[in-house]
Design a protein around this motif. Structure first.
Motif, mmCIF file in Angstrom:
data_model
loop_
_atom_site.group_PDB
_atom_site.id
_atom_site.type_symbol
_atom_site.label_atom_id
_atom_site.label_comp_id
_atom_site.label_asym_id
_atom_site.label_seq_id
_atom_site.Cartn_x
_atom_site.Cartn_y
_atom_site.Cartn_z
ATOM 1 N N THR A 48 0.830 -1.196 0.000
ATOM 2 C CA THR A 48 0.000 0.000 0.000
ATOM 3 C C THR A 48 0.869 1.252 0.000
ATOM 4 O O THR A 48 1.968 1.264 0.537
ATOM 5 C CB THR A 48 -0.922 0.037 1.242
ATOM 6 O OG1 THR A 48 -0.122 0.111 2.424
ATOM 7 C CG2 THR A 48 -1.787 -1.199 1.316
ATOM 8 N N ALA A 49 0.312 2.289 -0.586
ATOM 9 C CA ALA A 49 0.977 3.591 -0.571
ATOM 10 C C ALA A 49 0.891 4.172 0.835
ATOM 11 O O ALA A 49 -0.069 3.921 1.558
ATOM 12 C CB ALA A 49 0.294 4.521 -1.565
ATOM 13 N N PRO A 50 1.896 4.958 1.240
ATOM 14 C CA PRO A 50 1.841 5.578 2.570
ATOM 15 C C PRO A 50 0.717 6.606 2.658
ATOM 16 O O PRO A 50 0.306 7.187 1.650
ATOM 17 C CB PRO A 50 3.211 6.231 2.720
ATOM 18 C CG PRO A 50 3.780 6.326 1.352
ATOM 19 C CD PRO A 50 3.103 5.286 0.515
ATOM 20 N N VAL A 51 0.230 6.815 3.878
ATOM 21 C CA VAL A 51 -0.830 7.783 4.167
ATOM 22 C C VAL A 51 -0.260 8.816 5.127
ATOM 23 O O VAL A 51 0.533 8.481 5.998
ATOM 24 C CB VAL A 51 -2.049 7.072 4.799
ATOM 25 C CG1 VAL A 51 -3.091 8.076 5.266
ATOM 26 C CG2 VAL A 51 -2.658 6.091 3.818
ATOM 27 N N GLY A 52 -0.698 10.069 4.996
ATOM 28 C CA GLY A 52 -0.187 11.112 5.884
ATOM 29 C C GLY A 52 1.097 11.671 5.305
ATOM 30 O O GLY A 52 1.085 12.467 4.372
ATOM 31 N N ARG A 90 9.403 5.898 17.552
ATOM 32 C CA ARG A 90 8.246 6.785 17.390
ATOM 33 C C ARG A 90 8.691 8.244 17.464
ATOM 34 O O ARG A 90 8.411 8.928 18.436
ATOM 35 C CB ARG A 90 7.211 6.499 18.475
ATOM 36 C CG ARG A 90 6.585 5.130 18.367
ATOM 37 C CD ARG A 90 5.610 4.869 19.525
ATOM 38 N NE ARG A 90 5.049 3.563 19.409
ATOM 39 C CZ ARG A 90 3.941 3.276 18.712
ATOM 40 N NH1 ARG A 90 3.286 4.227 18.099
ATOM 41 N NH2 ARG A 90 3.500 2.033 18.639
ATOM 42 N N ASP A 91 9.376 8.710 16.404
ATOM 43 C CA ASP A 91 9.819 10.099 16.435
ATOM 44 C C ASP A 91 9.135 10.973 15.384
ATOM 45 O O ASP A 91 9.272 12.173 15.397
ATOM 46 C CB ASP A 91 11.343 10.191 16.309
ATOM 47 C CG ASP A 91 11.881 9.569 15.042
ATOM 48 O OD1 ASP A 91 11.089 9.000 14.271
ATOM 49 O OD2 ASP A 91 13.105 9.649 14.828
ATOM 50 N N GLU A 92 8.402 10.366 14.470
ATOM 51 C CA GLU A 92 7.717 11.127 13.434
ATOM 52 C C GLU A 92 6.347 10.509 13.181
ATOM 53 O O GLU A 92 6.244 9.346 12.786
ATOM 54 C CB GLU A 92 8.556 11.091 12.154
ATOM 55 C CG GLU A 92 7.998 11.909 11.046
ATOM 56 C CD GLU A 92 8.944 11.933 9.843
ATOM 57 O OE1 GLU A 92 8.581 12.597 8.861
ATOM 58 O OE2 GLU A 92 10.007 11.292 9.881
ATOM 59 N N ARG A 93 5.283 11.294 13.405
ATOM 60 C CA ARG A 93 3.929 10.789 13.183
ATOM 61 C C ARG A 93 3.772 10.369 11.724
ATOM 62 O O ARG A 93 4.080 11.139 10.813
ATOM 63 C CB ARG A 93 2.903 11.856 13.551
ATOM 64 C CG ARG A 93 1.479 11.367 13.415
ATOM 65 C CD ARG A 93 0.497 12.436 13.861
ATOM 66 N NE ARG A 93 -0.849 11.998 13.611
ATOM 67 C CZ ARG A 93 -1.730 11.760 14.553
ATOM 68 N NH1 ARG A 93 -1.427 11.941 15.807
ATOM 69 N NH2 ARG A 93 -2.942 11.370 14.240
ATOM 70 N N TRP A 94 3.279 9.152 11.528
ATOM 71 C CA TRP A 94 3.043 8.570 10.209
ATOM 72 C C TRP A 94 4.325 8.412 9.397
ATOM 73 O O TRP A 94 4.272 8.256 8.183
ATOM 74 C CB TRP A 94 1.999 9.358 9.413
ATOM 75 C CG TRP A 94 0.634 9.328 10.029
ATOM 76 C CD1 TRP A 94 0.041 8.285 10.653
ATOM 77 C CD2 TRP A 94 -0.300 10.406 10.070
ATOM 78 N NE1 TRP A 94 -1.210 8.631 11.080
ATOM 79 C CE2 TRP A 94 -1.447 9.935 10.746
ATOM 80 C CE3 TRP A 94 -0.289 11.714 9.618
ATOM 81 C CZ2 TRP A 94 -2.554 10.727 10.969
ATOM 82 C CZ3 TRP A 94 -1.401 12.500 9.836
ATOM 83 C CH2 TRP A 94 -2.512 12.001 10.509
#
Length: 177
Positions: A48-52, A90-94
């Motif tokens: 799948t393509a990334p979201v956000g 977890r340093d960057e949302r999405w």
């Protein structure tokens, strides 16, 4: 609320860094190896393509159904420990990640805390979650009906492409696509 062994616990798995398929397989094995958790079924794997944040590699996504007697917060913490074990930062949302594990749906449970919301609050917006979940939710009539109705309202499948079938004991070989 007391939790007895539940078999309608659905987890979304995703990876877009390194050995993507290897991370998904290891996450399944880690969940199944936990003394109070068993992987019952899993969907095929979709690319799948990334979201956000879209300037990153494509994801591999899938869903798994678990049987567990862990309460939701304990399961969440177990899943987060598996993510960390496999290098999740977890340093960057999405942002890009080696492994992403989300509790999507827990049959008969609705929960909202600062750490966890069940059902997953953005599940209905994401074909990359709905399609794999639909592959393994055929035994849960209310979830299956909700998923089918939600998919009917989407304009397209959001770039979700079948990538491979996961070979797991009891894995789903059925695909609604």
């Amino acid at each position: 609320m007391s939790f007895q062994t539940a078999s309608g616990v659905y987890v979304g798995l995703g990876s877009n860094m390194g050995d993507r398929l290897g991370y998904l397989k290891q996450a399944l094995a880690d969940m199944d190896a936990h003394a109070r958790c068993e992987v019952v079924r899993c969907s095929p794997v979709y690319e799948t393509a990334p979201v956000g944040y879209v300037d990153q590699p494509s994801f591999l996504n899938m869903a798994a159904m678990l049987r567990t007697d862990l309460p939701p917060m304990d399961l969440l913490h177990m899943l987060m420990a598996i993510e960390r074990k496999h290098g999740r930062v977890r340093d960057e949302r999405w942002g890009p990640r080696t492994l992403d594990l989300d509790i999507l749906h827990w049959s008969g449970v609705t929960l909202t805390t600062d750490e966890l919301t069940i059902p997953h609050p953005r599940m209905a917006e994401r074909p990359f979650v709905l399609i794999p979940l639909l592959d393994i939710a055929d035994h849960d009539p209310s979830l299956n009906t909700w998923l089918r109705k939600r998919m009917e309202t989407m304009d397209d499948e959001g770039g979700v492409e079948l990538w491979t079938h996961m070979h797991w004991p009891g894995a789903s070989v059925h695909s609604a696509n």
